[in-house]
Design an enzyme around this catalytic site. Structure first.
Site, PDB file in Angstrom:
ATOM      1  CE  LYS A 100      -1.592  -4.480   3.308  1.00  0.00           C
ATOM      2  NZ  LYS A 100      -1.800  -5.829   2.772  1.00  0.00           N
ATOM      3  CB  SER A 117      -0.866  -0.023   1.263  1.00  0.00           C
ATOM      4  OG  SER A 117      -1.437   1.249   1.472  1.00  0.00           O
ATOM      5  CE1 TYR A 138      -4.192  -2.975   5.451  1.00  0.00           C
ATOM      6  CE2 TYR A 138      -3.745  -0.645   5.047  1.00  0.00           C
ATOM      7  CZ  TYR A 138      -3.978  -1.920   4.576  1.00  0.00           C
ATOM      8  OH  TYR A 138      -3.977  -2.157   3.219  1.00  0.00           O
TER       9      TYR A 138
HETATM   10  P1  NAD Z   1     -10.664  -7.696   0.981  1.00  0.00           P
HETATM   11  O1  NAD Z   1     -10.884  -7.712   2.442  1.00  0.00           O
HETATM   12  O2  NAD Z   1     -11.843  -7.544   0.078  1.00  0.00           O
HETATM   13  O3  NAD Z   1      -9.837  -8.997   0.532  1.00  0.00           O
HETATM   14  C1  NAD Z   1      -8.942  -9.664   1.403  1.00  0.00           C
HETATM   15  C2  NAD Z   1      -9.332 -11.141   1.383  1.00  0.00           C
HETATM   16  O4  NAD Z   1      -8.436 -11.872   2.230  1.00  0.00           O
HETATM   17  C3  NAD Z   1     -10.745 -11.387   1.899  1.00  0.00           C
HETATM   18  O5  NAD Z   1     -11.431 -12.213   0.970  1.00  0.00           O
HETATM   19  C4  NAD Z   1     -10.535 -12.116   3.228  1.00  0.00           C
HETATM   20  O6  NAD Z   1     -11.590 -13.016   3.498  1.00  0.00           O
HETATM   21  C5  NAD Z   1      -9.213 -12.796   2.975  1.00  0.00           C
HETATM   22  N1  NAD Z   1      -8.408 -13.112   4.162  1.00  0.00           N
HETATM   23  C6  NAD Z   1      -7.995 -12.271   5.148  1.00  0.00           C
HETATM   24  N2  NAD Z   1      -7.253 -12.961   6.041  1.00  0.00           N
HETATM   25  C7  NAD Z   1      -7.195 -14.245   5.605  1.00  0.00           C
HETATM   26  C8  NAD Z   1      -6.580 -15.420   6.096  1.00  0.00           C
HETATM   27  N3  NAD Z   1      -5.864 -15.433   7.234  1.00  0.00           N
HETATM   28  N4  NAD Z   1      -6.719 -16.570   5.393  1.00  0.00           N
HETATM   29  C9  NAD Z   1      -7.440 -16.590   4.246  1.00  0.00           C
HETATM   30  N5  NAD Z   1      -8.047 -15.512   3.739  1.00  0.00           N
HETATM   31  C10 NAD Z   1      -7.923 -14.348   4.411  1.00  0.00           C
HETATM   32  O7  NAD Z   1      -9.603  -6.530   0.679  1.00  0.00           O
HETATM   33  P2  NAD Z   1      -9.119  -5.944  -0.718  1.00  0.00           P
HETATM   34  O8  NAD Z   1      -9.555  -4.532  -0.786  1.00  0.00           O
HETATM   35  O9  NAD Z   1      -9.438  -6.896  -1.811  1.00  0.00           O
HETATM   36  O10 NAD Z   1      -7.558  -5.913  -0.449  1.00  0.00           O
HETATM   37  C11 NAD Z   1      -6.704  -6.992  -0.847  1.00  0.00           C
HETATM   38  C12 NAD Z   1      -5.322  -6.715  -0.301  1.00  0.00           C
HETATM   39  O11 NAD Z   1      -4.876  -5.451  -0.805  1.00  0.00           O
HETATM   40  C13 NAD Z   1      -5.274  -6.601   1.217  1.00  0.00           C
HETATM   41  O12 NAD Z   1      -4.062  -7.184   1.664  1.00  0.00           O
HETATM   42  C14 NAD Z   1      -5.264  -5.126   1.457  1.00  0.00           C
HETATM   43  O13 NAD Z   1      -4.627  -4.774   2.647  1.00  0.00           O
HETATM   44  C15 NAD Z   1      -4.462  -4.621   0.251  1.00  0.00           C
HETATM   45  N6  NAD Z   1      -4.753  -3.221  -0.081  1.00  0.00           N
HETATM   46  C16 NAD Z   1      -6.047  -2.824  -0.287  1.00  0.00           C
HETATM   47  C17 NAD Z   1      -6.328  -1.497  -0.571  1.00  0.00           C
HETATM   48  C18 NAD Z   1      -7.756  -1.023  -0.755  1.00  0.00           C
HETATM   49  O14 NAD Z   1      -7.977   0.196  -0.710  1.00  0.00           O
HETATM   50  N7  NAD Z   1      -8.712  -1.896  -1.002  1.00  0.00           N
HETATM   51  C19 NAD Z   1      -5.277  -0.561  -0.656  1.00  0.00           C
HETATM   52  C20 NAD Z   1      -3.965  -1.004  -0.466  1.00  0.00           C
HETATM   53  C21 NAD Z   1      -3.715  -2.358  -0.169  1.00  0.00           C
END
Ligand code: NAD
Ligand code: UDP
Length: 339
Positions: free
Chosen positions: A153, A124, A149
């Site tokens: 990262k 991120s 959080y």
């Molecule tokens: P999201 O919550 O929709 O997807 C994350 C997925 O991981 C979910 O389906 C959740 O059920 C699964 N998960 C979490 N812990 C788990 C575990 N221990 N075992 C198995 N599954 C697990 O989030 P997203 O927006 O799709 O983000 C995906 C990744 O990108 C994340 O790591 C998030 O931190 C990162 N990210 C997201 C954003 C944003 O704005 N959406 C920005 C920067 C980084």
């Protein structure tokens, strides 16, 4: 290529799964559905017209993961699995460190045992920290994060770098996302946050569809052109396509590489609201409120490195982002739950 998506049922994972299937790759998803449901994967399969190999498992469960990796033998892993709500991470930091760090350590250990040498990680822009000048460039050091959080990262990037020093066969691509928004143009998959949305775009969408009454704009006295914060919003399908390029790049090399995935152009909260009003065709109730703790006035990506090295750049406009977000929300007012 055969690619395992840890956390692939979530918002970014499901859109990436679709982009990978459409590019001819095979997709395996492992998810414990702590913030998603298998319905997203079912819809991805429908859209792609091809199946996904789907496993319900916690990525921290090493025996489950070992059996999936040794049975499916992916060429690469994309690691999306993590908890991501900034505010919640302040309330329950240990749950964030436990889930996000353990998931990464288990994934790396199991990849080592099964000979999977390529990983792409969902990082991120938050890792640049509170004091970095804009635009953010990959050559800048990681900074001081303002919440647990963000620290997960930053720590995971360090863990992956250390793992790559110790194992010269490992390929690590760190993707630093800016602000992903929007949905697939079909409106069949999209962002479906649980409870009250923390993020701007899903909040605006839920006001538009009548689930929330009024958008609170957190602060209108920032040192920005219209006084509201500015962010680098990027269409989730552009982001998904960036993963496909990063995978291909990572599979052909060793060591660590880091890329910003952003557009390079910031838009303000008010600009976003007005673009959404244009997309849905009616005004949305909003009010100015206090600044939200921890928000930075503005940040955006220097998107040059991904363009130079991956040959990738975001193609979709702010209007595309709002049109597709509205299309998804209007077709699915309650998200993946039956309405
Ligand atoms: P999201 O919550 O929709 O997807 C994350 C997925 O991981 C979910 O389906 C959740 O059920 C699964 N998960 C979490 N812990 C788990 C575990 N221990 N075992 C198995 N599954 C697990 O989030 P997203 O927006 O799709 O983000 C995906 C990744 O990108 C994340 O790591 C998030 O931190 C990162 N990210 C997201 C954003 C944003 O704005 N959406 C920005 C920067 C980084
Ligand atoms: N924001 C807002 N009202 C909301 C949600 C967000 O004004 O209900 C603002 C927030 O203060 C920030 C911008 O929108 O300036 C983007 O916030 P978001 O949480 O989407 O992303 P962040 O950049 O914080 O990860």
């Amino acid at each position: 290529m055969k690619v395992l998506l840890a956390g692939g049922a979530g918002y970014i994972g499901s859109h990436t799964a679709l982009a990978l299937l459409n590019a001819g790759h095979d997709v395996i998803i492992v998810d414990n559905y702590c913030n998603s449901s298998p319905e997203s994967v079912r819809r991805v399969e429908q859209l792609a017209g091809r199946p996904v190999e789907l496993y319900e498992a916690d990525v921290r469960d090493s025996s489950a993961l070992l059996s999936i990796l040794s049975g499916s033998r992916p060429d690469s892993v994309i690691h999306f699995a993590g908890l991501k709500a900034v505010g919640e991470s302040v309330q329950v930091p240990l749950a964030y460190y436990r889930n996000n760090l353990d998931a990464t350590l288990t994934l790396l250990e199991c990849m080592g045992k099964t000979g999977v040498r390529n990983i792409v990680f969902s990082s991120s822009a938050t890792v640049y920290g509170e004091d970095a000048p804009v635009p953010y460039v990959e050559t800048m050091p990681r900074g001081r994060c303002s919440n647990p959080y963000g620290w997960t990262k930053s720590m995971i990037e360090q863990i992956l770098e250390d793992a790559a020093v110790a194992d010269s066969d490992l390929s690590v691509v760190l993707l630093r996302y800016f602000n992903p928004v929007g949905a697939h143009e079909s409106g069949r998959i999209g962002e479906d946050p649980r409870g009250i949305p923390n993020n701007l775009m899903p909040y605006i969408s839920q006001v538009a569809v009548g689930r929330r009454e009024c958008l609170n704009i957190f602060g209108n006295d920032y040192p920005t052109p219209d006084g509201t914060c500015r962010r680098d919003f990027i269409h989730v399908m552009d982001l998904a396509e960036g993963h496909a390029r990063a995978l291909e790049y990572g599979a052909g090399r060793k060591g660590v590489e880091v890329f910003n995935l952003g557009t390079g152009t910031p838009y303000s909260v008010l600009e976003m609201l007005h673009a959404f009003e244009k997309a849905c065709g009616f005004p949305l109730k909003h009010a100015f409120a206090e600044r939200r703790a921890g928000d930075l006035p503005e940040f955006w990506a220097d998107a040059g490195k991904a363009k130079r090295i991956l040959g990738w750049q975001a193609k979709r406009s702010l209007d595309d982002m709002c049109r597709d977000a509205w299309n998804w929300q209007e077709q699915n007012p309650m998200g993946y739950q039956p309405s």
